[in-house]
Design a protein around this motif. Structure first.
Motif, PDB file in Angstrom:
ATOM      1  N   ARG A 394       0.828  -1.209   0.000  1.00 26.00           N
ATOM      2  CA  ARG A 394       0.000   0.000   0.000  1.00 26.00           C
ATOM      3  C   ARG A 394       0.859   1.255   0.000  1.00 26.00           C
ATOM      4  O   ARG A 394       0.540   2.248  -0.664  1.00 26.00           O
ATOM      5  CB  ARG A 394      -0.923   0.002   1.223  1.00 26.00           C
ATOM      6  N   LEU A 395       1.970   1.219   0.734  1.00 20.69           N
ATOM      7  CA  LEU A 395       2.811   2.407   0.852  1.00 20.69           C
ATOM      8  C   LEU A 395       3.498   2.777  -0.460  1.00 20.69           C
ATOM      9  O   LEU A 395       3.756   3.959  -0.721  1.00 20.69           O
ATOM     10  CB  LEU A 395       3.861   2.189   1.945  1.00 20.69           C
ATOM     11  N   ILE A 396       3.807   1.769  -1.273  1.00 17.17           N
ATOM     12  CA  ILE A 396       4.491   2.071  -2.535  1.00 17.17           C
ATOM     13  C   ILE A 396       3.530   2.378  -3.672  1.00 17.17           C
ATOM     14  O   ILE A 396       3.968   2.820  -4.739  1.00 17.17           O
ATOM     15  CB  ILE A 396       5.418   0.923  -2.970  1.00 17.17           C
ATOM     16  N   ALA A 397       2.231   2.180  -3.445  1.00 16.82           N
ATOM     17  CA  ALA A 397       1.256   2.373  -4.529  1.00 16.82           C
ATOM     18  C   ALA A 397       1.377   3.734  -5.216  1.00 16.82           C
ATOM     19  O   ALA A 397       1.321   3.814  -6.448  1.00 16.82           O
ATOM     20  CB  ALA A 397      -0.160   2.153  -4.000  1.00 16.82           C
ATOM     21  N   PRO A 398       1.553   4.851  -4.475  1.00 17.10           N
ATOM     22  CA  PRO A 398       1.662   6.148  -5.158  1.00 17.10           C
ATOM     23  C   PRO A 398       2.904   6.275  -6.033  1.00 17.10           C
ATOM     24  O   PRO A 398       2.962   7.153  -6.893  1.00 17.10           O
ATOM     25  CB  PRO A 398       1.733   7.149  -3.985  1.00 17.10           C
ATOM     26  N   HIS A 399       3.893   5.414  -5.828  1.00 19.94           N
ATOM     27  CA  HIS A 399       5.146   5.497  -6.572  1.00 19.94           C
ATOM     28  C   HIS A 399       5.218   4.471  -7.704  1.00 19.94           C
ATOM     29  O   HIS A 399       6.233   4.363  -8.380  1.00 19.94           O
ATOM     30  CB  HIS A 399       6.330   5.271  -5.617  1.00 19.94           C
ATOM     31  N   LEU A 400       4.137   3.723  -7.898  1.00 16.52           N
ATOM     32  CA  LEU A 400       4.133   2.616  -8.840  1.00 16.52           C
ATOM     33  C   LEU A 400       3.735   3.086 -10.233  1.00 16.52           C
ATOM     34  O   LEU A 400       2.703   3.742 -10.403  1.00 16.52           O
ATOM     35  CB  LEU A 400       3.146   1.546  -8.355  1.00 16.52           C
TER      36      LEU A 400
END
Length: 410
Positions: A394-400
């Motif tokens: 979830r934490l990396i979703a904005p950077h994916l």
């Protein structure tokens, strides 16, 4: 291994150079230490992250873009270990304070125990007779760096074979590591000793060292057991973690770049431009002992690089906050009162700057700026790493990147 240049440009170049190996190659080879000059399996980004020349979010985003979340999963998880340790120390600042107090008492105790004092001097001088350990001591002093796996072996031998206080080993690291970080260093040493996760220690073995150094070392006489140490404060209480958004106040303001964070390029200033940028480093505060000249030079150069970049980017004056100056005096000289400060983590820098920054915050506007990834991760760092690990997807979703599957092997 090439020399270390303390600049954001160098950090980004190292990131670009490593990216092709940040996927499956990293997962397969990251634990192998083939010696200085053969570090292709690791990123060599830690000094640049620790001195705030690049930040974790941009490293994670670059790895995701290059490999996607599955192949880059192990590398991304290792980056999150750094964020986790920082957050954990924010939850439990007494861990740092207890380390400092115990370090001083352990140093004082050397004066009363000639045998232990001799063993300590032999250890930090690379004269233990354990060839691997002695080589690593010299490598640390000469290069300011050790492979992460080697740091684990080193700390285990220090604690369980040499039977020296873990605080003195942690202090030795901080005095020589270019990437010295209060949270990662303190908590990794505590983890080896069985103090971070109660009952879980790390035992360095001849077979493991031989395997992962490709037969360069096979040390004899290592401890065969690693019993957990006892902590003077068995359970450090958690404090409330206040991470409310803090906005820069209206009007002219100064931006403080410090040795933990000079990457203003990735800092949210609300679209505003500072009227003054101040740089500060306090490398000597790492220890009550002598901090290496290389560490001091790298730290000061990192802050200077931040100031030079800020001067060019913002077109405003810059100033260095030395120990013989007051913060108020620097601000008053420019007719400023409002200050914006990238978050200063628990550790020696916060200790060194706490009084002047608190005094300023009580009297005049002051905003502490925390990056979104830390703000979102730290609430999950109150206990073990698993609390963070299960949130990584979830934490990396904005950077994916949009064309990548939003999954991560956990």
């Amino acid at each position: 291994m090439s020399g270390w240049t303390a600049s954001r440009a160098e950090g980004l170049d190292r990131l670009d150079a490593f990216l092709p190996r940040a996927g499956r190659a990293y997962q397969a080879d990251r634990n192998h230490d083939l010696g200085p000059g053969q570090r292709d399996a690791t990123s060599l980004l830690s000094p640049y992250l620790a001195r705030g020349l690049v930040d974790e979010a941009e490293v994670i985003a670059a790895a995701l873009a290059a490999h996607g979340p599955n192949d880059a999963g192990k590398f991304i998880s290792e980056v999150f270990w750094r964020i986790y340790f920082q957050g954990h120390l924010e939850w439990k600042p007494d861990v740092w304070r207890a380390y400092v107090e115990t370090r001083e008492s352990d140093l004082a105790a050397l004066d009363l125990n000639a045998q232990r004092a001799a063993a300590y001097e032999a250890a930090i001088g690379g004269r233990t007779g354990i060839d691997a350990f002695d080589t690593w001591v010299k490598e640390l002093i000469e290069t300011g760096f050790l492979h992460n796996h080697t740091r684990m072996w080193f700390s285990s031998i220090w604690i369980f074979t040499l039977r020296l206080p873990w605080t003195l080993g942690a202090d030795f690291f901080l005095r020589h590591l270019l990437d010295g970080d209060a949270a990662s260093n303190t908590l990794n040493w505590r983890w080896t000793a069985g103090l971070h996760t109660q009952g879980k220690t790390y035992l360095a073995t001849k077979a493991n060292i031989r395997r992962y150094t490709s037969d360069r070392f096979a040390p004899e006489g290592l401890a065969e057991e690693a019993p957990s140490l006892e902590d003077a404060v068995q359970l450090h209480r958690r404090k409330d973690l206040a991470l409310a958004d803090e906005l820069i106040h209206d009007g002219p303001f100064a931006l403080l770049l410090h040795e933990q964070d000079t990457a203003f390029e990735t800092l949210d200033l609300g679209g505003r431009t500072p009227d003054l940028v101040i740089g500060v480093s306090r490398a000597a505060a790492r220890s009550s002992g002598a901090v290496s000249a290389a560490v001091t030079a790298f730290t000061e150069a990192a802050v200077d690089d931040g100031l030079r970049r800020a001067e060019k980017a913002f077109g405003c004056p810059v100033a260095v906050w030395t120990e013989d100056q007051t913060l108020g005096g620097i601000l008053a000289k420019r007719g400023l009162s409002t200050l914006a400060v990238p978050w200063i983590g628990e550790g020696w820098l916060r200790d060194a700057l706490r009084e002047p920054l608190n005094a300023h915050a009580e009297a005049l506007p002051c905003a502490r700026l925390l990056r979104p990834l830390q703000r979102e991760t730290w609430p999950h760092a109150k206990a073990g790493y698993f609390g963070v690990r299960k949130k990584i997807a979830r934490l990396i979703a904005p950077h994916l990147p949009k064309d990548r599957e939003q999954t991560l092997p956990l």
